[in-house]
Design an enzyme around this catalytic site. Sequence first.
Site, PDB file in Angstrom:
ATOM      1  N   LYS A  65       0.809  -1.225   0.000  1.00 48.49           N
ATOM      2  CA  LYS A  65       0.000   0.000   0.000  1.00 48.49           C
ATOM      3  C   LYS A  65       0.848   1.285   0.000  1.00 48.49           C
ATOM      4  O   LYS A  65       0.436   2.289  -0.560  1.00 48.49           O
ATOM      5  CB  LYS A  65      -0.957   0.012   1.197  1.00 48.49           C
ATOM      6  CG  LYS A  65      -2.085  -1.013   1.063  1.00 48.49           C
ATOM      7  CD  LYS A  65      -3.085  -0.879   2.193  1.00 48.49           C
ATOM      8  CE  LYS A  65      -4.153  -1.946   2.102  1.00 48.49           C
ATOM      9  NZ  LYS A  65      -5.192  -1.804   3.118  1.00 48.49           N
ATOM     10  N   ASN A  86      -5.042   2.028  -1.506  1.00 46.30           N
ATOM     11  CA  ASN A  86      -5.586   0.682  -1.765  1.00 46.30           C
ATOM     12  C   ASN A  86      -6.333   0.607  -3.097  1.00 46.30           C
ATOM     13  O   ASN A  86      -6.774  -0.461  -3.500  1.00 46.30           O
ATOM     14  CB  ASN A  86      -6.502   0.223  -0.620  1.00 46.30           C
ATOM     15  CG  ASN A  86      -7.883   0.834  -0.706  1.00 46.30           C
ATOM     16  OD1 ASN A  86      -8.062   1.923  -1.252  1.00 46.30           O
ATOM     17  ND2 ASN A  86      -8.872   0.156  -0.168  1.00 46.30           N
ATOM     18  N   ASP A 101     -10.320   2.453   2.493  1.00 44.01           N
ATOM     19  CA  ASP A 101     -10.459   1.643   3.712  1.00 44.01           C
ATOM     20  C   ASP A 101     -11.246   2.381   4.792  1.00 44.01           C
ATOM     21  O   ASP A 101     -12.178   1.832   5.389  1.00 44.01           O
ATOM     22  CB  ASP A 101      -9.076   1.268   4.271  1.00 44.01           C
ATOM     23  CG  ASP A 101      -8.365   0.236   3.410  1.00 44.01           C
ATOM     24  OD1 ASP A 101      -9.057  -0.605   2.809  1.00 44.01           O
ATOM     25  OD2 ASP A 101      -7.132   0.265   3.336  1.00 44.01           O
ATOM     26  N   GLY A 128      -1.052   1.257  10.528  1.00 39.77           N
ATOM     27  CA  GLY A 128      -1.626   1.685   9.254  1.00 39.77           C
ATOM     28  C   GLY A 128      -3.146   1.653   9.249  1.00 39.77           C
ATOM     29  O   GLY A 128      -3.801   2.564   8.717  1.00 39.77           O
ATOM     30  N   ASN A 149      -2.715   2.944  22.334  1.00 37.78           N
ATOM     31  CA  ASN A 149      -1.833   1.990  21.659  1.00 37.78           C
ATOM     32  C   ASN A 149      -0.786   1.455  22.618  1.00 37.78           C
ATOM     33  O   ASN A 149      -0.436   2.100  23.594  1.00 37.78           O
ATOM     34  CB  ASN A 149      -1.137   2.676  20.466  1.00 37.78           C
ATOM     35  CG  ASN A 149      -0.525   1.672  19.505  1.00 37.78           C
ATOM     36  OD1 ASN A 149      -1.143   0.640  19.205  1.00 37.78           O
ATOM     37  ND2 ASN A 149       0.676   1.940  19.026  1.00 37.78           N
ATOM     38  N   ARG A 150      -0.329   0.218  22.305  1.00 36.82           N
ATOM     39  CA  ARG A 150       0.736  -0.407  23.103  1.00 36.82           C
ATOM     40  C   ARG A 150       1.972   0.506  23.111  1.00 36.82           C
ATOM     41  O   ARG A 150       2.521   0.802  24.146  1.00 36.82           O
ATOM     42  CB  ARG A 150       1.052  -1.777  22.466  1.00 36.82           C
ATOM     43  CG  ARG A 150       2.009  -2.631  23.189  1.00 36.82           C
ATOM     44  CD  ARG A 150       2.059  -4.008  22.550  1.00 36.82           C
ATOM     45  NE  ARG A 150       2.458  -3.951  21.126  1.00 36.82           N
ATOM     46  CZ  ARG A 150       2.506  -5.013  20.330  1.00 36.82           C
ATOM     47  NH1 ARG A 150       2.160  -6.210  20.778  1.00 36.82           N
ATOM     48  NH2 ARG A 150       2.883  -4.886  19.073  1.00 36.82           N
ATOM     49  N   SER A 153       3.970   6.297  21.870  1.00 34.24           N
ATOM     50  CA  SER A 153       4.532   7.347  21.006  1.00 34.24           C
ATOM     51  C   SER A 153       3.884   7.342  19.618  1.00 34.24           C
ATOM     52  O   SER A 153       3.734   8.391  18.987  1.00 34.24           O
ATOM     53  CB  SER A 153       6.046   7.172  20.876  1.00 34.24           C
ATOM     54  OG  SER A 153       6.333   5.900  20.343  1.00 34.24           O
ATOM     55  N   GLY A 236     -14.952  -6.962  10.845  1.00 34.13           N
ATOM     56  CA  GLY A 236     -14.534  -6.114   9.725  1.00 34.13           C
ATOM     57  C   GLY A 236     -14.909  -6.614   8.340  1.00 34.13           C
ATOM     58  O   GLY A 236     -14.473  -6.019   7.343  1.00 34.13           O
TER      59      GLY A 236
HETATM   60  P1  ATR Z   1      -1.860  -2.526  10.387  1.00 31.13           P
HETATM   61  O1  ATR Z   1      -1.551  -2.043   9.003  1.00 31.13           O
HETATM   62  O2  ATR Z   1      -2.699  -3.767  10.455  1.00 31.13           O
HETATM   63  O3  ATR Z   1      -2.368  -1.439  11.262  1.00 31.13           O
HETATM   64  P2  ATR Z   1       0.652  -2.231  11.715  1.00 31.13           P
HETATM   65  O4  ATR Z   1       0.868  -0.916  11.070  1.00 31.13           O
HETATM   66  O5  ATR Z   1       1.798  -3.175  11.869  1.00 31.13           O
HETATM   67  O6  ATR Z   1      -0.451  -3.051  10.963  1.00 31.13           O
HETATM   68  O7  ATR Z   1       0.001  -1.957  13.170  1.00 31.13           O
HETATM   69  C1  ATR Z   1      -0.410  -2.986  14.017  1.00 31.13           C
HETATM   70  C2  ATR Z   1      -1.110  -2.370  15.222  1.00 31.13           C
HETATM   71  O8  ATR Z   1      -1.561  -3.416  16.093  1.00 31.13           O
HETATM   72  C3  ATR Z   1      -0.193  -1.493  16.071  1.00 31.13           C
HETATM   73  O9  ATR Z   1      -0.980  -0.503  16.703  1.00 31.13           O
HETATM   74  C4  ATR Z   1       0.335  -2.500  17.099  1.00 31.13           C
HETATM   75  O10 ATR Z   1       0.803  -1.922  18.304  1.00 31.13           O
HETATM   76  P3  ATR Z   1       2.296  -1.309  18.355  1.00 31.13           P
HETATM   77  O11 ATR Z   1       2.242   0.006  17.629  1.00 31.13           O
HETATM   78  O12 ATR Z   1       2.577  -1.154  19.808  1.00 31.13           O
HETATM   79  O13 ATR Z   1       3.177  -2.330  17.685  1.00 31.13           O
HETATM   80  C5  ATR Z   1      -0.933  -3.277  17.379  1.00 31.13           C
HETATM   81  N1  ATR Z   1      -0.738  -4.634  17.937  1.00 31.13           N
HETATM   82  C6  ATR Z   1      -0.260  -5.709  17.286  1.00 31.13           C
HETATM   83  N2  ATR Z   1      -0.294  -6.798  18.096  1.00 31.13           N
HETATM   84  C7  ATR Z   1      -0.798  -6.378  19.291  1.00 31.13           C
HETATM   85  C8  ATR Z   1      -1.095  -7.021  20.535  1.00 31.13           C
HETATM   86  N3  ATR Z   1      -0.871  -8.324  20.714  1.00 31.13           N
HETATM   87  N4  ATR Z   1      -1.622  -6.280  21.533  1.00 31.13           N
HETATM   88  C9  ATR Z   1      -1.872  -4.968  21.358  1.00 31.13           C
HETATM   89  N5  ATR Z   1      -1.616  -4.293  20.195  1.00 31.13           N
HETATM   90  C10 ATR Z   1      -1.089  -4.993  19.183  1.00 31.13           C
END
Ligand code: ATR
Length: 276
Positions: A65, A86, A101, A128, A149-150, A153, A236
């Site tokens: 993408k 997309n 999306d 993303g 978010n985890r 930042s 979704g």
């Molecule tokens: P996408 O395009 O699907 O959003 P991505 O850009 O890799 O994929 O983002 C994944 C998201 O899911 C992020 O917010 C990630 O948290 P981090 O930014 O801390 O990595 C979150 N994520 C993935 N696995 C997770 C989990 N087990 N618990 C909580 N958050 C999770």
Amino acid sequence: MDQYCVYGNPIEQSRSPFIHQMFAQDTDQPISYTREYVELGEFAKTVNHFIANGGKGANVTVPFKEEAMALCHQLSNRAKLAGAVNTLSFIDGQIIGDNTDGIGLVADLLRNNVPISDSKILLLGAGGAAKGVILPLLEQAPDSITIANRTVSKAKQLCVQFNNNILSYCSFESLGEQSFDLIINATSASLSGSIPPISAKAISKDTICYDMVYGAELTPFLCWAKQNGAKQVFDGLGMLVAQAAESFFIWRGVKPEVTEVLAAVRASIHLEVSDT
Ligand code: ATR
């Protein structure tokens, strides 16, 4: 017959050909739509080859993408803000990029009569998927959007980028006792069978929960939401079909009906599972 396709790696799981072929039938639009596996590093070459052979447009999925965005001569505002494309249209030698999306999510929520305007929204995740839905959600004038978010930042970065005073960010743990009208899980946690560690206090008896992930079974996040008393839960798949409908509209100028196609895709997923 005008040709379209979806590019990805992997791609065999893609439901887009099924969806677009149904749209084409329902709207009497004579198109072909295929799925194309693309080797990493071959994306630009593959797209240019398709254009040279008369391709009219394409959908793009993981992991291309961002690369698709870089190829475009023109971009919609929502693609620019999402930082990802997309939907590609090939018109008069130009590559035009859009991102459907986020608008797909909003369309699915509205189709299910989920209130967005004036709602207090909790957006889980800052990758993303989360980034792509912020502008379309803001356009519906919610009361607030809290991004948790985890990696805090990254949530902060989104607030800075979108620069809107109804946006705020926090960690999962610091959400405290507040509840929300709508909780959208834009993390990929469900894909690994886990859920973001938020307090069940986020759910009141009026809370609606949405997971951008889908599957034959309810996702872990939606199971948790139901157990904790959410009023309604949605996965979704509706977003997937709705974003496809928006792409179809960009290409063909006709907006297909989503509900029956969604039911057919849902049935095909269940059929696959019961076959295996
Ligand atoms: P996408 O395009 O699907 O959003 P991505 O850009 O890799 O994929 O983002 C994944 C998201 O899911 C992020 O917010 C990630 O948290 P981090 O930014 O801390 O990595 C979150 N994520 C993935 N696995 C997770 C989990 N087990 N618990 C909580 N958050 C999770």
